[in-house]
Design an enzyme around this catalytic site. Structure first.
Site, PDB file in Angstrom:
ATOM      1  CB  CYS A  67      -0.947   0.044   1.144  1.00  0.00           C
ATOM      2  SG  CYS A  67      -0.137  -0.147   2.912  1.00  0.00           S
ATOM      3  CG  HIS A 118      -4.406  -0.269   3.973  1.00  0.00           C
ATOM      4  ND1 HIS A 118      -3.836  -0.973   3.258  1.00  0.00           N
ATOM      5  CD2 HIS A 118      -5.373   0.278   3.048  1.00  0.00           C
ATOM      6  CE1 HIS A 118      -4.057  -0.990   2.007  1.00  0.00           C
ATOM      7  NE2 HIS A 118      -5.121  -0.329   2.057  1.00  0.00           N
ATOM      8  CG  HIS A 130      -6.932   0.374  -1.388  1.00  0.00           C
ATOM      9  ND1 HIS A 130      -6.818  -0.525  -0.303  1.00  0.00           N
ATOM     10  CD2 HIS A 130      -8.095   0.470  -1.812  1.00  0.00           C
ATOM     11  CE1 HIS A 130      -8.104  -1.193  -0.474  1.00  0.00           C
ATOM     12  NE2 HIS A 130      -8.944  -0.509  -1.275  1.00  0.00           N
TER      13      HIS A 130
END
Length: 157
Positions: A67, A118, A130
């Site tokens: 990510c 994240h 993402h």
């Protein structure tokens, strides 16, 4: 005497040169983050270029990306902005912005585990781009029950 002639010649030649036009038709020109329409277009292009790229922890290529790597690569490519490599470092850049004030290009962060974080890029309409651990690079909704529960903070560059 010959050296003086060469110097004068170089000076005259360089005085006539010009820089290339950096107008809006130049595909290599980077978009300013306050131009929300242009930012959205660049982010959608980023999505089309990376869609489905598998998640790979520590990855930084289309063979696999995590990510924070995806966010760093995307911002460098589309906006000419160099971001730190890790989610922990990325959460310190820019300024804090509330979830209700998000705009295209803002970073959105999630607490997905006790110590796991994240990051994604907000693209408007409560959606973000993402690198998902399960489906690779994709678009998700902040209103999704999973992401809504895990939302942590947002940053504007």
């Amino acid at each position: 005497m010959k050296a003086v002639f060469v110097f004068v010649f170089i000076l005259l030649v360089s005085a006539c040169s010009s820089t290339p036009n950096r107008g809006t038709n130049n595909p290599t020109e980077k978009v300013a983050l306050d131009n929300t329409t242009a930012v959205k277009n660049q982010l959608m292009q980023l999505h089309s270029e990376w869609k489905g790229t598998p998640y790979r922890f520590g990855g930084m290529s289309k063979r696999g990306v995590d990510c924070s790597g995806f966010v760093a690569l995307g911002f460098n490519d589309k906006f000419g902005i160099k971001l730190p490599r890790t989610t922990d470092e990325q959460r310190s850049v820019g300024k804090s912005v509330s979830k209700s004030q998000l705009r295209e290009g803002d970073l959105v962060f999630f607490k997905t585990g006790w110590s796991t974080r994240h990051v994604g890029i907000y693209i408007g309409n409560n959606q973000f781009l993402h690198a998902s651990t399960s489906q690779g690079v994709m678009i998700s909704s902040l209103n999704n029950s999973y992401w809504k529960q895990k939302y942590w903070l947002s940053r504007r560059l």
